[in-house]
Design an enzyme around this catalytic site. Structure first.
Site, PDB file in Angstrom:
ATOM      1  N   TYR A  44      18.055  95.636 131.180  1.00  0.00           N
ATOM      2  CA  TYR A  44      17.559  96.481 130.109  1.00  0.00           C
ATOM      3  C   TYR A  44      18.661  97.418 129.609  1.00  0.00           C
ATOM      4  O   TYR A  44      19.826  97.271 129.960  1.00  0.00           O
ATOM      5  CB  TYR A  44      16.300  97.205 130.564  1.00  0.00           C
ATOM      6  CG  TYR A  44      15.162  96.235 130.837  1.00  0.00           C
ATOM      7  CD1 TYR A  44      14.721  95.361 129.843  1.00  0.00           C
ATOM      8  CD2 TYR A  44      14.566  96.140 132.089  1.00  0.00           C
ATOM      9  CE1 TYR A  44      13.704  94.443 130.085  1.00  0.00           C
ATOM     10  CE2 TYR A  44      13.542  95.224 132.336  1.00  0.00           C
ATOM     11  CZ  TYR A  44      13.123  94.383 131.325  1.00  0.00           C
ATOM     12  OH  TYR A  44      12.128  93.463 131.573  1.00  0.00           O
ATOM     13  N   ARG A  64      17.418 102.845 139.757  1.00  0.00           N
ATOM     14  CA  ARG A  64      17.289 101.428 140.111  1.00  0.00           C
ATOM     15  C   ARG A  64      18.451 100.637 139.514  1.00  0.00           C
ATOM     16  O   ARG A  64      18.742 100.747 138.321  1.00  0.00           O
ATOM     17  CB  ARG A  64      15.963 100.877 139.584  1.00  0.00           C
ATOM     18  CG  ARG A  64      15.618  99.510 140.149  1.00  0.00           C
ATOM     19  CD  ARG A  64      14.308  98.987 139.576  1.00  0.00           C
ATOM     20  NE  ARG A  64      13.675  98.056 140.483  1.00  0.00           N
ATOM     21  CZ  ARG A  64      12.858  97.081 140.098  1.00  0.00           C
ATOM     22  NH1 ARG A  64      12.566  96.902 138.819  1.00  0.00           N
ATOM     23  NH2 ARG A  64      12.312  96.273 140.987  1.00  0.00           N
ATOM     24  N   GLY A  95       7.164  93.764 146.115  1.00  0.00           N
ATOM     25  CA  GLY A  95       6.614  93.577 144.789  1.00  0.00           C
ATOM     26  C   GLY A  95       5.325  92.792 144.792  1.00  0.00           C
ATOM     27  O   GLY A  95       4.232  93.344 144.936  1.00  0.00           O
ATOM     28  N   ARG A  96       5.438  91.475 144.643  1.00  0.00           N
ATOM     29  CA  ARG A  96       4.238  90.654 144.461  1.00  0.00           C
ATOM     30  C   ARG A  96       3.264  90.738 145.630  1.00  0.00           C
ATOM     31  O   ARG A  96       2.062  90.601 145.443  1.00  0.00           O
ATOM     32  CB  ARG A  96       4.642  89.204 144.188  1.00  0.00           C
ATOM     33  CG  ARG A  96       5.302  89.042 142.830  1.00  0.00           C
ATOM     34  CD  ARG A  96       5.433  87.593 142.435  1.00  0.00           C
ATOM     35  NE  ARG A  96       5.839  87.474 141.036  1.00  0.00           N
ATOM     36  CZ  ARG A  96       5.670  86.394 140.292  1.00  0.00           C
ATOM     37  NH1 ARG A  96       5.093  85.321 140.814  1.00  0.00           N
ATOM     38  NH2 ARG A  96       6.053  86.369 139.035  1.00  0.00           N
TER      39      ARG A  96
END
Length: 366
Positions: free
Chosen positions: A179, A226, A320-321
Protein backbone atom coordinates in the site's frame (compact mmCIF):
# COMPACT_ATOMS: atom_id res chain seq x y z
CA UNK A 1 15.12 -15.94 26.99
CA UNK A 2 12.30 -18.43 26.55
CA UNK A 3 8.79 -17.00 26.76
CA UNK A 4 5.32 -18.44 27.32
CA UNK A 5 2.71 -17.71 24.64
CA UNK A 6 0.01 -17.41 27.30
CA UNK A 7 1.75 -15.12 29.78
CA UNK A 8 1.05 -11.39 30.15
CA UNK A 9 3.52 -8.86 28.85
CA UNK A 10 3.94 -5.16 28.23
CA UNK A 11 3.62 -3.72 24.72
CA UNK A 12 4.76 -0.14 25.06
CA UNK A 13 2.13 1.43 27.32
CA UNK A 14 -0.32 -1.43 26.66
CA UNK A 15 -0.40 -4.28 29.19
CA UNK A 16 -1.66 -7.42 27.43
CA UNK A 17 -2.95 -10.64 29.03
CA UNK A 18 -1.16 -12.97 26.61
CA UNK A 19 1.16 -12.82 23.60
CA UNK A 20 -1.46 -13.88 21.04
CA UNK A 21 -2.55 -11.14 18.64
CA UNK A 22 -5.48 -11.06 16.25
CA UNK A 23 -4.03 -9.81 12.96
CA UNK A 24 -5.84 -7.17 10.88
CA UNK A 25 -8.28 -8.81 8.46
CA UNK A 26 -10.30 -7.00 5.81
CA UNK A 27 -13.89 -8.30 5.82
CA UNK A 28 -15.79 -5.67 3.75
CA UNK A 29 -18.72 -5.33 6.12
CA UNK A 30 -18.77 -1.55 6.68
CA UNK A 31 -21.25 -0.10 4.15
CA UNK A 32 -20.42 3.49 3.33
CA UNK A 33 -17.24 3.22 5.40
CA UNK A 34 -19.21 3.15 8.69
CA UNK A 35 -18.58 0.39 11.27
CA UNK A 36 -21.68 -1.53 12.37
CA UNK A 37 -23.09 -3.29 15.42
CA UNK A 38 -22.31 -6.59 13.69
CA UNK A 39 -18.64 -5.59 13.57
CA UNK A 40 -18.77 -4.79 17.28
CA UNK A 41 -20.04 -8.31 17.99
CA UNK A 42 -17.38 -9.87 15.74
CA UNK A 43 -14.56 -8.18 17.62
CA UNK A 44 -16.17 -8.70 21.04
CA UNK A 45 -16.22 -12.45 20.41
CA UNK A 46 -12.43 -12.39 19.95
CA UNK A 47 -11.60 -10.25 22.98
CA UNK A 48 -9.55 -13.00 24.67
CA UNK A 49 -6.69 -12.19 22.29
CA UNK A 50 -3.93 -10.39 24.12
CA UNK A 51 -4.36 -7.67 21.53
CA UNK A 52 -6.78 -7.23 18.63
CA UNK A 53 -5.54 -5.33 15.60
CA UNK A 54 -8.73 -4.25 13.87
CA UNK A 55 -9.12 -4.32 10.10
CA UNK A 56 -7.14 -1.75 8.11
CA UNK A 57 -9.04 1.53 8.11
CA UNK A 58 -8.63 4.37 5.65
CA UNK A 59 -7.37 7.74 6.81
CA UNK A 60 -9.21 9.79 4.18
CA UNK A 61 -11.69 9.45 1.29
CA UNK A 62 -8.70 9.22 -1.08
CA UNK A 63 -7.30 6.28 0.88
CA UNK A 64 -10.13 3.90 -0.04
CA UNK A 65 -9.16 0.85 -2.08
CA UNK A 66 -11.97 -1.68 -1.60
CA UNK A 67 -15.74 -1.45 -1.22
CA UNK A 68 -17.31 -1.44 2.24
CA UNK A 69 -14.08 -0.97 4.18
CA UNK A 70 -14.24 1.33 7.21
CA UNK A 71 -12.77 4.80 7.62
CA UNK A 72 -11.56 6.86 10.56
CA UNK A 73 -11.70 10.42 9.26
CA UNK A 74 -15.26 11.62 9.97
CA UNK A 75 -17.23 12.16 13.19
CA UNK A 76 -19.76 9.52 12.12
CA UNK A 77 -17.02 6.94 11.61
CA UNK A 78 -15.37 7.71 14.94
CA UNK A 79 -18.72 7.46 16.73
CA UNK A 80 -19.47 4.14 15.05
CA UNK A 81 -16.04 2.76 15.98
CA UNK A 82 -16.80 3.65 19.61
CA UNK A 83 -19.39 0.85 19.76
CA UNK A 84 -16.62 -1.57 18.71
CA UNK A 85 -14.05 -0.39 21.22
CA UNK A 86 -16.65 -0.30 24.01
CA UNK A 87 -17.71 -3.88 23.23
CA UNK A 88 -14.16 -5.23 23.17
CA UNK A 89 -13.06 -3.43 26.31
CA UNK A 90 -16.22 -4.42 28.20
CA UNK A 91 -15.28 -8.04 27.42
CA UNK A 92 -11.79 -7.49 28.86
CA UNK A 93 -10.01 -7.02 25.53
CA UNK A 94 -7.70 -4.46 23.96
CA UNK A 95 -7.89 -3.17 20.40
CA UNK A 96 -5.73 -0.98 18.17
CA UNK A 97 -6.55 0.47 14.76
CA UNK A 98 -4.39 0.23 11.62
CA UNK A 99 -4.21 3.53 9.71
CA UNK A 100 -4.42 2.78 5.99
CA UNK A 101 -4.00 4.50 2.66
CA UNK A 102 -3.97 2.07 -0.25
CA UNK A 103 -2.28 4.41 -2.74
CA UNK A 104 -2.48 3.04 -6.27
CA UNK A 105 -4.31 -0.13 -5.20
CA UNK A 106 -7.68 1.46 -5.89
CA UNK A 107 -10.24 2.24 -8.57
CA UNK A 108 -11.64 5.62 -9.54
CA UNK A 109 -15.20 4.43 -8.86
CA UNK A 110 -14.30 4.25 -5.15
CA UNK A 111 -12.77 7.74 -4.92
CA UNK A 112 -14.25 11.25 -4.63
CA UNK A 113 -15.14 12.70 -8.01
CA UNK A 114 -13.93 9.52 -9.74
CA UNK A 115 -10.39 10.76 -9.12
CA UNK A 116 -7.28 8.83 -10.07
CA UNK A 117 -5.64 6.95 -7.19
CA UNK A 118 -2.48 8.59 -5.86
CA UNK A 119 0.92 7.02 -5.28
CA UNK A 120 4.67 7.53 -5.42
CA UNK A 121 4.42 6.75 -9.13
CA UNK A 122 2.14 7.19 -12.13
CA UNK A 123 2.72 3.61 -13.28
CA UNK A 124 -0.28 1.32 -13.09
CA UNK A 125 -0.01 -1.95 -11.15
CA UNK A 126 -1.06 -5.31 -12.55
CA UNK A 127 -3.47 -6.07 -9.76
CA UNK A 128 -7.18 -5.92 -8.99
CA UNK A 129 -9.44 -4.43 -6.36
CA UNK A 130 -12.95 -5.08 -5.07
CA UNK A 131 -15.66 -2.65 -6.26
CA UNK A 132 -19.45 -2.67 -6.70
CA UNK A 133 -18.78 -4.51 -9.96
CA UNK A 134 -16.70 -7.20 -8.26
CA UNK A 135 -12.96 -7.61 -8.73
CA UNK A 136 -11.64 -5.24 -11.42
CA UNK A 137 -8.19 -4.00 -12.50
CA UNK A 138 -6.98 -0.98 -10.52
CA UNK A 139 -7.10 2.44 -12.19
CA UNK A 140 -4.06 4.30 -13.50
CA UNK A 141 -2.61 6.32 -10.61
CA UNK A 142 -1.32 9.86 -10.33
CA UNK A 143 2.04 10.56 -8.68
CA UNK A 144 1.64 12.76 -5.63
CA UNK A 145 3.48 16.09 -5.86
CA UNK A 146 5.96 16.86 -3.09
CA UNK A 147 3.88 19.87 -2.04
CA UNK A 148 0.88 17.56 -1.45
CA UNK A 149 2.67 15.44 1.14
CA UNK A 150 2.16 17.80 4.11
CA UNK A 151 -1.57 17.38 3.50
CA UNK A 152 -1.15 13.61 3.56
CA UNK A 153 0.70 13.87 6.88
CA UNK A 154 -2.18 15.97 8.21
CA UNK A 155 -4.60 13.20 7.16
CA UNK A 156 -2.61 10.61 9.10
CA UNK A 157 -2.42 12.89 12.11
CA UNK A 158 -6.18 13.56 12.00
CA UNK A 159 -6.98 9.86 11.65
CA UNK A 160 -4.81 9.01 14.68
CA UNK A 161 -6.61 11.68 16.69
CA UNK A 162 -9.98 10.28 15.61
CA UNK A 163 -8.93 6.74 16.53
CA UNK A 164 -7.93 7.71 20.04
CA UNK A 165 -11.15 9.73 20.45
CA UNK A 166 -13.04 6.58 19.39
CA UNK A 167 -11.55 4.71 22.34
CA UNK A 168 -8.84 2.60 20.70
CA UNK A 169 -5.98 1.46 22.90
CA UNK A 170 -3.50 2.44 20.21
CA UNK A 171 -2.89 2.66 16.48
CA UNK A 172 -0.80 0.85 13.90
CA UNK A 173 0.76 2.61 10.90
CA UNK A 174 0.11 0.29 7.96
CA UNK A 175 3.31 0.38 5.91
CA UNK A 176 2.99 -3.13 4.45
CA UNK A 177 1.25 -5.23 1.81
CA UNK A 178 2.18 -2.93 -1.12
CA UNK A 179 0.00 0.00 0.00
CA UNK A 180 0.91 3.69 -0.16
CA UNK A 181 3.74 3.88 2.37
CA UNK A 182 5.38 0.78 0.91
CA UNK A 183 4.94 2.27 -2.58
CA UNK A 184 7.21 5.08 -1.41
CA UNK A 185 9.67 2.71 0.28
CA UNK A 186 10.49 0.41 -2.62
CA UNK A 187 12.72 1.29 -5.56
CA UNK A 188 10.73 -1.18 -7.68
CA UNK A 189 7.73 1.18 -7.36
CA UNK A 190 9.04 4.58 -6.34
CA UNK A 191 10.46 6.11 -9.54
CA UNK A 192 10.42 9.73 -8.39
CA UNK A 193 13.33 12.07 -7.75
CA UNK A 194 13.63 14.78 -5.14
CA UNK A 195 13.29 14.53 -1.35
CA UNK A 196 10.97 11.47 -1.43
CA UNK A 197 12.66 9.37 -4.12
CA UNK A 198 16.00 7.90 -5.12
CA UNK A 199 18.13 6.97 -2.10
CA UNK A 200 16.99 4.71 0.73
CA UNK A 201 16.90 7.71 3.06
CA UNK A 202 14.65 9.67 0.69
CA UNK A 203 12.31 6.74 0.03
CA UNK A 204 11.95 6.08 3.76
CA UNK A 205 11.30 9.75 4.54
CA UNK A 206 7.51 9.68 4.16
CA UNK A 207 7.05 6.65 6.41
CA UNK A 208 9.26 8.16 9.11
CA UNK A 209 7.39 11.45 8.94
CA UNK A 210 4.04 9.64 9.15
CA UNK A 211 5.11 7.59 12.17
CA UNK A 212 6.42 10.69 13.92
CA UNK A 213 3.16 12.56 13.29
CA UNK A 214 0.95 9.65 14.34
CA UNK A 215 2.92 8.91 17.51
CA UNK A 216 2.61 12.56 18.55
CA UNK A 217 -1.18 12.14 18.45
CA UNK A 218 -1.58 8.64 19.87
CA UNK A 219 1.54 8.48 22.03
CA UNK A 220 4.64 6.57 20.94
CA UNK A 221 3.94 3.84 23.49
CA UNK A 222 0.57 3.23 21.85
CA UNK A 223 1.83 3.27 18.24
CA UNK A 224 2.94 0.25 16.20
CA UNK A 225 4.17 -0.11 12.62
CA UNK A 226 3.48 -2.95 10.19
CA UNK A 227 6.14 -3.92 7.60
CA UNK A 228 6.34 -6.65 4.94
CA UNK A 229 9.88 -6.71 3.51
CA UNK A 230 9.36 -9.62 1.05
CA UNK A 231 5.76 -9.20 -0.05
CA UNK A 232 5.67 -8.88 -3.84
CA UNK A 233 3.91 -6.14 -5.71
CA UNK A 234 1.13 -6.09 -8.25
CA UNK A 235 1.51 -9.65 -9.49
CA UNK A 236 5.23 -9.20 -10.19
CA UNK A 237 8.24 -10.51 -8.32
CA UNK A 238 9.33 -6.96 -7.46
CA UNK A 239 10.21 -6.25 -3.85
CA UNK A 240 13.15 -3.88 -3.48
CA UNK A 241 16.58 -4.24 -5.02
CA UNK A 242 18.05 -4.60 -1.50
CA UNK A 243 15.29 -5.25 1.04
CA UNK A 244 17.73 -6.01 3.87
CA UNK A 245 19.38 -2.60 3.52
CA UNK A 246 16.07 -0.77 3.06
CA UNK A 247 14.24 -2.28 6.02
CA UNK A 248 17.36 -2.27 8.16
CA UNK A 249 17.55 1.49 7.64
CA UNK A 250 13.84 1.91 8.38
CA UNK A 251 13.98 -0.06 11.65
CA UNK A 252 17.13 1.76 12.79
CA UNK A 253 15.34 5.10 12.28
CA UNK A 254 12.14 3.89 13.98
CA UNK A 255 13.98 2.52 17.01
CA UNK A 256 14.64 5.85 18.80
CA UNK A 257 10.95 6.83 18.63
CA UNK A 258 9.95 4.61 21.57
CA UNK A 259 7.20 2.77 19.66
CA UNK A 260 5.07 0.05 21.24
CA UNK A 261 5.82 -2.61 18.63
CA UNK A 262 6.88 -3.53 15.12
CA UNK A 263 4.65 -5.99 13.26
CA UNK A 264 6.66 -8.02 10.71
CA UNK A 265 5.07 -10.11 8.00
CA UNK A 266 7.61 -12.83 7.32
CA UNK A 267 7.72 -13.69 3.61
CA UNK A 268 4.85 -13.27 1.16
CA UNK A 269 1.67 -11.96 2.77
CA UNK A 270 -0.67 -14.92 3.00
CA UNK A 271 1.90 -17.13 1.29
CA UNK A 272 5.30 -18.74 1.85
CA UNK A 273 7.46 -17.50 4.71
CA UNK A 274 10.45 -17.84 2.38
CA UNK A 275 9.10 -17.25 -1.16
CA UNK A 276 10.83 -19.14 -3.95
CA UNK A 277 13.47 -16.96 -5.55
CA UNK A 278 13.27 -14.29 -2.85
CA UNK A 279 16.49 -13.19 -1.17
CA UNK A 280 17.27 -14.63 2.22
CA UNK A 281 16.16 -12.13 4.82
CA UNK A 282 17.46 -11.77 8.38
CA UNK A 283 14.50 -10.54 10.45
CA UNK A 284 16.43 -11.01 13.67
CA UNK A 285 19.06 -8.52 12.47
CA UNK A 286 16.27 -5.96 12.32
CA UNK A 287 15.00 -7.00 15.73
CA UNK A 288 18.39 -6.36 17.32
CA UNK A 289 18.00 -2.70 16.32
CA UNK A 290 14.59 -2.30 17.96
CA UNK A 291 13.84 -2.15 21.68
CA UNK A 292 10.02 -2.38 21.57
CA UNK A 293 7.89 -5.51 21.25
CA UNK A 294 8.57 -7.65 18.16
CA UNK A 295 5.46 -9.14 16.57
CA UNK A 296 5.70 -11.89 13.92
CA UNK A 297 3.01 -12.86 11.43
CA UNK A 298 2.37 -15.19 8.50
CA UNK A 299 1.39 -18.84 8.62
CA UNK A 300 1.89 -19.37 12.34
CA UNK A 301 0.04 -22.18 14.07
CA UNK A 302 0.24 -23.17 17.72
CA UNK A 303 3.40 -25.24 17.31
CA UNK A 304 5.26 -22.59 15.34
CA UNK A 305 4.17 -19.89 17.78
CA UNK A 306 5.43 -21.89 20.75
CA UNK A 307 8.72 -22.49 18.95
CA UNK A 308 9.11 -18.77 18.25
CA UNK A 309 8.54 -18.08 21.93
CA UNK A 310 10.87 -20.82 23.17
CA UNK A 311 13.68 -19.60 20.90
CA UNK A 312 13.04 -15.94 21.72
CA UNK A 313 12.42 -15.01 18.10
CA UNK A 314 9.38 -12.90 18.96
CA UNK A 315 7.52 -11.19 21.76
CA UNK A 316 4.07 -11.52 20.14
CA UNK A 317 2.58 -13.78 17.47
CA UNK A 318 -0.22 -12.56 15.19
CA UNK A 319 -2.78 -15.03 13.86
CA UNK A 320 -4.99 -14.14 10.91
CA UNK A 321 -7.40 -16.59 9.34
CA UNK A 322 -7.41 -18.84 12.40
CA UNK A 323 -9.09 -16.01 14.31
CA UNK A 324 -11.77 -15.65 11.64
CA UNK A 325 -13.18 -19.12 12.22
CA UNK A 326 -12.23 -19.49 15.90
CA UNK A 327 -13.41 -16.68 18.15
CA UNK A 328 -11.94 -18.57 21.12
CA UNK A 329 -8.59 -19.22 19.42
CA UNK A 330 -6.60 -18.48 22.59
CA UNK A 331 -8.35 -21.28 24.46
CA UNK A 332 -8.02 -23.67 21.51
CA UNK A 333 -4.29 -23.01 21.28
CA UNK A 334 -3.84 -23.49 25.02
CA UNK A 335 -5.75 -26.79 24.99
CA UNK A 336 -4.45 -27.96 21.59
CA UNK A 337 -8.09 -28.25 20.55
CA UNK A 338 -9.13 -28.67 16.90
CA UNK A 339 -9.96 -25.55 14.90
CA UNK A 340 -13.16 -24.75 13.02
CA UNK A 341 -12.95 -24.91 9.24
CA UNK A 342 -12.87 -21.55 7.47
CA UNK A 343 -15.75 -20.50 5.19
CA UNK A 344 -13.64 -19.01 2.39
CA UNK A 345 -16.73 -18.01 0.41
CA UNK A 346 -17.80 -15.70 3.26
CA UNK A 347 -14.56 -13.80 3.78
CA UNK A 348 -15.47 -10.60 1.94
CA UNK A 349 -18.82 -8.89 2.34
CA UNK A 350 -22.13 -10.31 3.50
CA UNK A 351 -23.65 -10.51 6.96
CA UNK A 352 -23.38 -12.68 10.05
CA UNK A 353 -22.85 -15.95 8.18
CA UNK A 354 -19.18 -16.82 8.14
CA UNK A 355 -18.55 -13.82 10.38
CA UNK A 356 -20.15 -14.02 13.83
CA UNK A 357 -21.65 -17.53 13.67
CA UNK A 358 -18.50 -19.64 14.17
CA UNK A 359 -18.95 -21.78 17.30
CA UNK A 360 -16.75 -21.68 20.39
CA UNK A 361 -15.69 -24.95 22.00
CA UNK A 362 -18.53 -24.58 24.50
CA UNK A 363 -21.13 -24.05 21.79
CA UNK A 364 -19.78 -26.94 19.74
CA UNK A 365 -20.00 -29.26 22.77
CA UNK A 366 -23.56 -28.15 23.48
Amino acid sequence: MSKNLFEPTQVGEIAVANRIVMAPLTRNRAPGGIPTALMAEYYRQRATAGLIIAEATQISPMGVGYRDTPGIHSPDQAAAWRQVTDAVQAAGGLIVLPLWHVGLSSHSSLLPGAAAPVSSTSRRAETKTFTREGFVPVSEPRALRDEELPGLLADYRHAARCAMAAGFDGVEVHAANTYLLEQFLRDSVNDRSGPYGGSVAHRARLLLEVVSAVSQEAGAGRTGVRLSPLTTFGGSAATDSDPQALYGYVVERLAPLGLAYLHLIEGETGGARQPEGAPAFDYQALRRSFQGAWMVNNGYDGALAREAMSRDRADLVAFGRAFISNPDLVRRLRENAPLNALRADKLYGGGAEGYTDYPTLERAAA
